[in-house]
Scaffold this active site. Structure first.
Site, short mmCIF file in Angstrom:
data_model
loop_
_atom_site.label_atom_id
_atom_site.label_comp_id
_atom_site.label_asym_id
_atom_site.label_seq_id
_atom_site.Cartn_x
_atom_site.Cartn_y
_atom_site.Cartn_z
N ASN A 73 0.88 -1.18 0.00
CA ASN A 73 0.00 0.00 0.00
C ASN A 73 0.91 1.22 0.00
OD1 ASN A 73 -1.87 2.01 0.44
ND2 ASN A 73 -2.08 1.59 2.64
N TRP A 74 1.01 1.83 -1.16
CA TRP A 74 1.95 2.97 -1.28
C TRP A 74 1.42 4.23 -0.60
CZ3 TRP A 74 3.97 3.01 -7.07
CH2 TRP A 74 4.89 1.97 -7.23
N LYS A 75 0.14 4.24 -0.23
CA LYS A 75 -0.47 5.46 0.33
C LYS A 75 -0.23 6.62 -0.66
CE LYS A 75 0.63 3.58 4.83
NZ LYS A 75 0.38 3.73 6.24
N HIS B 82 -9.31 1.56 4.84
CA HIS B 82 -8.03 1.69 5.55
C HIS B 82 -8.22 2.62 6.74
CE1 HIS B 82 -3.85 2.72 6.37
NE2 HIS B 82 -3.52 1.62 5.72
N GLU C 152 -6.51 4.96 7.82
CA GLU C 152 -6.27 6.39 7.53
C GLU C 152 -7.50 7.02 6.89
OE1 GLU C 152 -2.65 5.74 5.39
OE2 GLU C 152 -1.68 5.14 7.25
N GLU D 103 -5.43 -4.78 10.55
CA GLU D 103 -4.40 -3.77 10.76
C GLU D 103 -4.67 -3.02 12.07
OE1 GLU D 103 -2.39 -2.73 6.81
OE2 GLU D 103 -4.02 -1.31 7.10
N GLY E 75 2.52 2.27 10.60
CA GLY E 75 3.46 3.37 10.40
C GLY E 75 4.18 3.80 11.67
N SER F 20 3.44 -2.16 10.26
CA SER F 20 4.90 -2.21 10.40
C SER F 20 5.49 -3.59 10.09
CB SER F 20 5.32 -1.73 11.81
OG SER F 20 4.90 -0.39 12.02
N GLY G 143 2.83 -1.13 4.21
CA GLY G 143 2.92 0.28 3.89
C GLY G 143 4.36 0.68 3.62
N GLY G 144 5.03 1.20 4.64
CA GLY G 144 6.38 1.76 4.50
C GLY G 144 7.35 0.85 3.75
C1 PEP Z 1 -0.64 0.17 5.81
O1 PEP Z 1 -0.58 1.28 5.32
O2 PEP Z 1 -1.59 -0.56 5.52
C2 PEP Z 1 0.42 -0.27 6.72
C3 PEP Z 1 0.32 -1.43 7.32
O3 PEP Z 1 1.48 0.61 6.89
P1 PEP Z 1 2.91 0.26 7.57
O4 PEP Z 1 3.36 -1.06 6.98
O5 PEP Z 1 3.79 1.40 7.19
O6 PEP Z 1 2.68 0.16 9.04
#
Ligand code: PEP
Length: 249
Positions: free
Chosen positions: A9-11, A94, A96, A166, A172, A212, A233-234
């Protein structure tokens, strides 16, 4: 045993130029991987991503979709618009979007039903906040988000649904749920699905962990019996890190 499903997930990251570079680097790194691979990219990157990923084992997803076919919804994108581009997956609900854009279980349901009706595979996100976990509300929250977000989804449609557990406190933040915490929460969600749809549907549905997950902890998380993959994500922003998760053993 099922193969795992690793989705990035590049956001709100990466331009079209970045997308070209990333996907061209990633293609040889994940070619032949046993696990299912997808990248959920910003709307502006979708056409480029689909084009570059054609004929590879990388599927492309969007990060949101509206439930209406068309109309006065400034800033929104419809299922047909994504389908025409060749998009396969769409992230829905999500945390966010729930936190910053007013997404609710009711809108998650509308988006999910529209996605399924139009042939897109939704990755439906659920997860508790830290306050909810510490207040002993984790199960209640996961049950509500799962049942309300999938309320009118049929057993047949569940074959195209992916769920991402999640925990909001792990997204994040560098804080990962322990392997056991993630496994238990996903097992709990699977139990809810089993009550609603029966054991076979519940066993077959892919439930990812997200929060994470990175190249260092992925193998341990993915070795847990309930965890069917990761929403990343990251660590999905760097080809070497993402491929290490895709290939984690
Ligand atoms: C996400 O955006 O779905 C996520 C899990 O982010 P991260 O891996 O950065 O915690």
């Amino acid at each position: 045993m099922k193969n795992k499903f690793i989705a990035g997930n590049w956001k709100m990251n990466k331009t079209i130029a970045d997308t070209k570079q990333f996907i061209n680097e990633l293609i040889p790194l994940v070619a032949g991987a046993n696990n299912r691979v997808a990248l959920c990219v910003p709307f502006t990157d979708l056409a480029t991503a689909v084009e570059l990923a054609k004929g590879t084992n990388i599927a492309i997803g969007a990060q949101n979709v509206h439930w209406a076919e068309s109309g006065a919804f400034t800033g929104e994108i419809s299922v047909n618009m994504l389908k025409e581009l060749g998009v396969e997956y769409v992230v829905i609900g999500h945390s966010e979007r729930r936190q910053y854009f007013g997404e609710t279980d009711a809108t998650v349901l509308k988006r999910t039903l529209a996605a399924l009706a139009g042939g897109l595979k939704p990755i439906v996100c659920v997860g508790e906040t830290l306050a909810e976990r510490e207040g002993g509300l984790m199960e209640e929250v996961l049950k509500r988000q799962t049942l309300e977000g999938l309320a009118q989804v049929s057993a047949e449609q569940m074959a195209d649904v992916v769920i991402a557990y999640e925990p909001v406190w792990a997204i994040g933040t560098g804080k990962t749920a322990t392997n056991q915490e993630a496994n238990d929460a996903i097992g709990y969600i699977r139990g809810i699905l089993a009550q609603k749809y029966g054991d076979e549907v519940a066993q077959n549905v892919f439930i990812q962990y997200g929060g994470s997950m990175n190249e260092k902890n992925a193998a341990d998380l993915l070795s847990m019996p309930q965890i069917d993959g990761g929403l990343i994500g990251g660590a999905s922003l760097v080809p070497e890190k993402f491929q290490a998760i895709v290939k984690a053993k």
